[in-house]
Write a protein that holds these residues in place. Structure first.
Motif, PDB file in Angstrom:
ATOM      1  N   VAL A  77       4.475   2.326  -9.896  1.00  0.00           N
ATOM      2  CA  VAL A  77       3.404   1.558 -10.548  1.00  0.00           C
ATOM      3  C   VAL A  77       3.980   0.744 -11.704  1.00  0.00           C
ATOM      4  O   VAL A  77       3.630  -0.435 -11.893  1.00  0.00           O
TER       5      VAL A  77
ATOM      6  N   SER B  24      -3.452   4.511 -12.280  1.00  0.00           N
ATOM      7  CA  SER B  24      -3.869   3.121 -12.050  1.00  0.00           C
ATOM      8  C   SER B  24      -3.267   2.241 -13.131  1.00  0.00           C
ATOM      9  O   SER B  24      -2.753   2.727 -14.135  1.00  0.00           O
TER      10      SER B  24
ATOM     11  N   LEU C 254      -0.447  -3.432  -6.030  1.00  0.00           N
ATOM     12  CA  LEU C 254      -0.343  -2.193  -5.249  1.00  0.00           C
ATOM     13  C   LEU C 254      -1.738  -1.661  -4.956  1.00  0.00           C
ATOM     14  O   LEU C 254      -2.665  -1.851  -5.753  1.00  0.00           O
ATOM     15  N   GLN C 255      -1.851  -0.964  -3.836  1.00  0.00           N
ATOM     16  CA  GLN C 255      -3.012  -0.113  -3.588  1.00  0.00           C
ATOM     17  C   GLN C 255      -2.510   1.297  -3.360  1.00  0.00           C
ATOM     18  O   GLN C 255      -1.568   1.519  -2.592  1.00  0.00           O
ATOM     19  N   LEU C 256      -3.116   2.251  -4.050  1.00  0.00           N
ATOM     20  CA  LEU C 256      -2.764   3.668  -3.916  1.00  0.00           C
ATOM     21  C   LEU C 256      -3.852   4.344  -3.111  1.00  0.00           C
ATOM     22  O   LEU C 256      -4.977   4.517  -3.576  1.00  0.00           O
TER      23      LEU C 256
ATOM     24  N   TYR D  43      -1.997  -3.635 -12.069  1.00  0.00           N
ATOM     25  CA  TYR D  43      -1.470  -4.055 -10.765  1.00  0.00           C
ATOM     26  C   TYR D  43      -1.570  -2.955  -9.710  1.00  0.00           C
ATOM     27  O   TYR D  43      -1.151  -3.155  -8.575  1.00  0.00           O
ATOM     28  N   ALA D  44      -2.091  -1.806 -10.084  1.00  0.00           N
ATOM     29  CA  ALA D  44      -2.204  -0.698  -9.132  1.00  0.00           C
ATOM     30  C   ALA D  44      -3.647  -0.244  -9.032  1.00  0.00           C
ATOM     31  O   ALA D  44      -4.211   0.261 -10.014  1.00  0.00           O
TER      32      ALA D  44
ATOM     33  N   CYS E 144       0.851  -1.198   0.000  1.00  0.00           N
ATOM     34  CA  CYS E 144       0.000   0.000   0.000  1.00  0.00           C
ATOM     35  C   CYS E 144       0.880   1.239   0.000  1.00  0.00           C
ATOM     36  O   CYS E 144       1.902   1.286   0.706  1.00  0.00           O
TER      37      CYS E 144
ATOM     38  N   ALA F 294       5.655  -2.246 -10.332  1.00  0.00           N
ATOM     39  CA  ALA F 294       4.688  -3.238  -9.854  1.00  0.00           C
ATOM     40  C   ALA F 294       4.198  -4.102 -11.027  1.00  0.00           C
ATOM     41  O   ALA F 294       4.059  -5.327 -10.900  1.00  0.00           O
ATOM     42  N   GLU F 295       3.949  -3.455 -12.163  1.00  0.00           N
ATOM     43  CA  GLU F 295       3.542  -4.201 -13.357  1.00  0.00           C
ATOM     44  C   GLU F 295       4.660  -5.140 -13.820  1.00  0.00           C
ATOM     45  O   GLU F 295       4.419  -6.296 -14.172  1.00  0.00           O
TER      46      GLU F 295
END
Length: 361
Positions: free
Chosen positions: A29, A50, A39-41, A53-54, A3, A32-33
């Motif tokens: 981000v 976004s 991920l959480q934003l 993966y985010a 997060c 993460a991809e």
């Protein structure tokens, strides 16, 4: 799952932490991809960022958002969240197993007179909690790392130095340089004025700059101050009210980016006499526009400006000599421009993001 506190991302007039978030989060981000890590934003308002993966998560709330609303969310999601990253200086009360925070500076400890007692109390509380509870603390400069050790006894192994990045192409694309006739509004001649951009306040040592400039020989050069009034402005305003100051110094107030950076592009020298800086992005911006820099040695400025700046000490005599020196035919302007170009190449948002990502994963 990781997060990220995205509350500082996407501000229209970013400063400090907002600039850091704006450049860093999209790159996190992307990583993460690349690594297939979800991920959480997290933010109180929707954010335009976004990917597969985010996932943006809106956590409503205004006052004490981090301490109250973010903490409550992390408590509810405690079985799913592995790591929390906070790009600013405030940790929530509820933390997952791993929490990483970025501390940009401890200016409130170095210049306490520039902050109200309430601000100092809150900043001290936040820094103390970070040292005690964060798994890792990212420091954007060696200056900040040393201050965390000095003022809070932070263990060396908890601290990781990851300097900010700088992207010259993105910076130059973020504004439009006005034609030279733009300077006629203030009666300025290209490369015949000193420029400062930032808050007009005591913390930035503007009174010192004004007094020193007014003691230099009048060769036709002007001093231009761009920015809003800050703490200690009444004293500076008195200095600017003298007849000589009105003739030789221009205070434009706040200007939009196109205007401010146009003034920087045509400046003879950028002057940054700050009494303390946790980093010093304005120095890199001046160097990106091929403008020589005069700055102090306060805080992280020597780390950032490197060998590509002229450094003043705390005396008016030192600053007077530098201001007069850059006006002479002997001043090696092109050498400082070339050194500035080399210096900004040391800073990369991609490298910064990769090091932050490796800290989170």
């Amino acid at each position: 799952m990781i997060c990220i506190d995205a509350s500082r991302f996407g501000h229209l007039e970013p400063t400090g932490v907002e600039v850091y978030s704006n450049y860093l989060l999209p790159r996190l981000v992307a990583r993460a991809e690349r690594d297939h890590i979800p991920l959480q934003l997290l933010a109180p308002l929707p954010k335009d960022i976004s990917s597969a993966y985010a996932k943006p998560v809106v956590i409503p709330g205004k006052r004490l958002w981090t301490y109250l609303h973010l903490s409550l969310y992390l408590f509810r999601e405690r079985h799913r969240v592995d790591t929390l990253f906070v790009p600013s200086h405030v940790l929530p009360f509820v933390l997952p197993k791993k929490s990483v925070i970025t501390i940009h500076d401890l200016a409130f400890r170095r210049l306490p007179e520039s902050y109200s007692w309430g601000q100092r109390l809150l900043l001290h509380f936040a820094a103390k909690r970070a040292v005690r509870h964060a798994s890792q603390i990212i420091c954007i400069s060696e200056s900040t790392r040393k201050d965390l050790e000095k003022f809070y006894g932070c263990p060396k192994e908890k601290l990781r130095l990851i300097p900010l990045g700088f992207d010259r192409e993105a910076f130059l694309a973020s504004f439009v340089v006005r034609p030279r006739s733009f300077l006629d509004k203030w009666g300025l001649v290209p490369e015949k004025y000193f420029l400062y951009i930032g808050r007009i306040e005591e913390k930035k040592n503007i009174a010192h700059l004004v007094r020193a400039f007014l003691q230099t020989k009048d060769t036709g050069w002007k001093l231009v101050l761009v920015g809003k009034p800050g703490v200690g402005f009444p004293l500076i305003a008195e200095l600017l009210d003298s007849p000589e100051a009105k003739r030789r110094i221009i205070h434009t107030g706040y200007l939009p980016a196109d205007d401010a950076y146009s003034l920087l592009a045509y400046a003879g020298t950028f002057v940054f006499p700050s009494r303390f800086e946790g980093f010093g992005i304005p120095v890199l911006e001046a160097q990106a526009l091929d403008v020589p820099v005069v700055c102090s040695r306060a805080g992280a400025l020597p780390e950032v400006a490197g060998n590509a700046a002229l450094y003043m000490d705390n005396t008016e005599g030192s600053l007077i000599r530098l201001l007069e020196g850059v006006q002479t035919p002997d001043f090696a302007r092109q050498d400082y421009i070339a050194a500035g170009r080399e210096n900004i190449a040391r800073f990369s948002w991609e490298r910064c993001a990769e090091e932050v990502w490796s800290t989170l994963t």
